[in-house]
Design a protein around this motif. Sequence first.
Motif, PDB file in Angstrom:
ATOM      1  N   GLY A  11      15.163   2.842  45.969  1.00 45.73           N
ATOM      2  CA  GLY A  11      14.583   1.503  45.835  1.00 45.73           C
ATOM      3  C   GLY A  11      15.046   0.807  44.564  1.00 45.73           C
ATOM      4  O   GLY A  11      15.460  -0.357  44.599  1.00 45.73           O
ATOM      5  N   GLU A  30      16.142   5.531  34.188  1.00 45.55           N
ATOM      6  CA  GLU A  30      15.744   6.673  35.019  1.00 45.55           C
ATOM      7  C   GLU A  30      15.383   7.847  34.107  1.00 45.55           C
ATOM      8  O   GLU A  30      16.138   8.182  33.205  1.00 45.55           O
ATOM      9  CB  GLU A  30      16.899   7.041  35.958  1.00 45.55           C
ATOM     10  N   ARG A  95      21.127  11.817  51.568  1.00 42.77           N
ATOM     11  CA  ARG A  95      20.546  10.963  50.522  1.00 42.77           C
ATOM     12  C   ARG A  95      21.467  10.807  49.317  1.00 42.77           C
ATOM     13  O   ARG A  95      21.578   9.727  48.742  1.00 42.77           O
ATOM     14  CB  ARG A  95      19.229  11.562  50.020  1.00 42.77           C
ATOM     15  N   ASP A 260       8.110   2.964  46.911  1.00 41.50           N
ATOM     16  CA  ASP A 260       6.924   3.826  46.952  1.00 41.50           C
ATOM     17  C   ASP A 260       5.902   3.438  45.887  1.00 41.50           C
ATOM     18  O   ASP A 260       4.707   3.697  46.053  1.00 41.50           O
ATOM     19  CB  ASP A 260       7.325   5.299  46.756  1.00 41.50           C
ATOM     20  N   ALA A 273      12.045   4.443  52.553  1.00 44.82           N
ATOM     21  CA  ALA A 273      13.203   3.964  51.798  1.00 44.82           C
ATOM     22  C   ALA A 273      13.761   2.681  52.420  1.00 44.82           C
ATOM     23  O   ALA A 273      14.254   1.802  51.714  1.00 44.82           O
ATOM     24  CB  ALA A 273      14.277   5.040  51.771  1.00 44.82           C
ATOM     25  N   CYS A 274      13.658   2.585  53.752  1.00 39.75           N
ATOM     26  CA  CYS A 274      14.153   1.357  54.422  1.00 39.75           C
ATOM     27  C   CYS A 274      13.439   0.130  53.859  1.00 39.75           C
ATOM     28  O   CYS A 274      14.079  -0.869  53.501  1.00 39.75           O
ATOM     29  CB  CYS A 274      13.913   1.443  55.927  1.00 39.75           C
TER      30      CYS A 274
END
Length: 364
Positions: A11, A30, A95, A260, A273-274
């Motif tokens: 995302g 991150e 992924r 999320d 995730a879509c």
Amino acid sequence: MRAVVVGGGLGGVAAAVALRKVGWDVVVLERAAEFGEVGAGIGMMPNAMRALDALGLADQVRRIGTPRVAGGVRDRRGRALVRVAAGEHVVAVHRADLHRVLRSALPERCLVTGVEVRSVEDLDADLVVGADGIRSRVREELFPGLPRPVYAGATAWRSVTTVPFARELEVGQTLGPGTEFGILPLGDDRVYWYAATLAPAGGAAADELGEVRRLVGHWHRPIADLLDATPPGTVLRHDLHELRTPPPSYVRGRVALLGDAAHAMTPYLGQGACTAIEDGVVLAAALARFGLPEGLAHYDRERRPRGVKVARRSRLAGRFGHRLRHPVAVAARNTLLRAMPTSAAVRGMSTLTAWRAPELSPDR
Ligand SMILES: Cc1cc2nc3c(=O)[nH]c(=O)nc-3n(C[C@H](O)[C@H](O)[C@H](O)COP(=O)(O)OP(=O)(O)OC[C@H]3O[C@@H](n4cnc5c(N)ncnc54)[C@H](O)[C@@H]3O)c2cc1C
């Protein structure tokens, strides 16, 4: 205009690509030491493929994804409950490969690892995007009283076969009492599979592959063959959680929640995730069109109803799917699915996947 994205999952990185496309300067922070995704495969539904198309990345994903094969839903003996013709219903990819494709659209200087954001107050930016996942600290800071994510009552295993699995496989979901198994061929002949079952939270086994075998190894072919083609150490197990109480807004001040962090949902429709990727595209398009702060208000108006709806439908899909355990209920569900024309069976899903992406152009 400068944006800081907290969290470099699918995302967050997709949002960064989208924001850069409309002219923003972006940095993704991150906390992990490296970018990348653990986990096995992931299905990109037509809505996500349209969002990836807006980012200019759909063709790359298609090239590494599921070949155009037929699919459907079966019972555990392999009898078809729903048939879906070969088409573009889902493109499954590893992924790690999807994350790499997204990252390839960003200059390296936009991606910073090893930074754990403690408070959005510390960030110097016109916009902060909270893309820090289901346990989002940004969400907690914005809405401290919001109930935390809850256990959805099921645990899931995932892996990808490492040896090419030569046989032409269908995309498939198999529903048994209290348990389901999914098969998604990847573009390079490897196969992503998952299993989910009702279980108390916190379970773990020394041999997780053995657990999956015990649950579904006696189901229809080629399930046992896929498990045999899977190295035991590659099987991941995660309890499924969801954010059952959505935040009152996806936006507060200069901060927007996404993925999320905003709408962690059960994976029964394969939409987490879509919809996270959709979020980033809509956020960037809204900012390009309306600027700040109206663009953020627009983002919330567009995305919150969508996030709530997809999460609710996903929960319902689970109730009608592997969560059914009683033999009479399972038989009734199977009879209903078998009797239903394919068009009716897939219609419910296509109302969600018919989502259209806005165009991304730096028009302000
Ligand atoms: C078994 C299973 C199967 C699934 N299958 C599918 C599927 O087929 N299709 C689909 O669309 N979805 C699927 N999903 C859902 C999907 O995995 C998630 O919805 C999606 O990965 C969420 O992406 P995200 O970027 O919002 O969050 P995440 O992937 O959780 O990323 C959040 C990132 O933020 C970082 N972070 C967290 N806190 C901080 C901090 N304070 N500072 C800096 N960084 C931070 C984390 O390290 C992480 O990298 C599945 C989920 C499960 C559990």
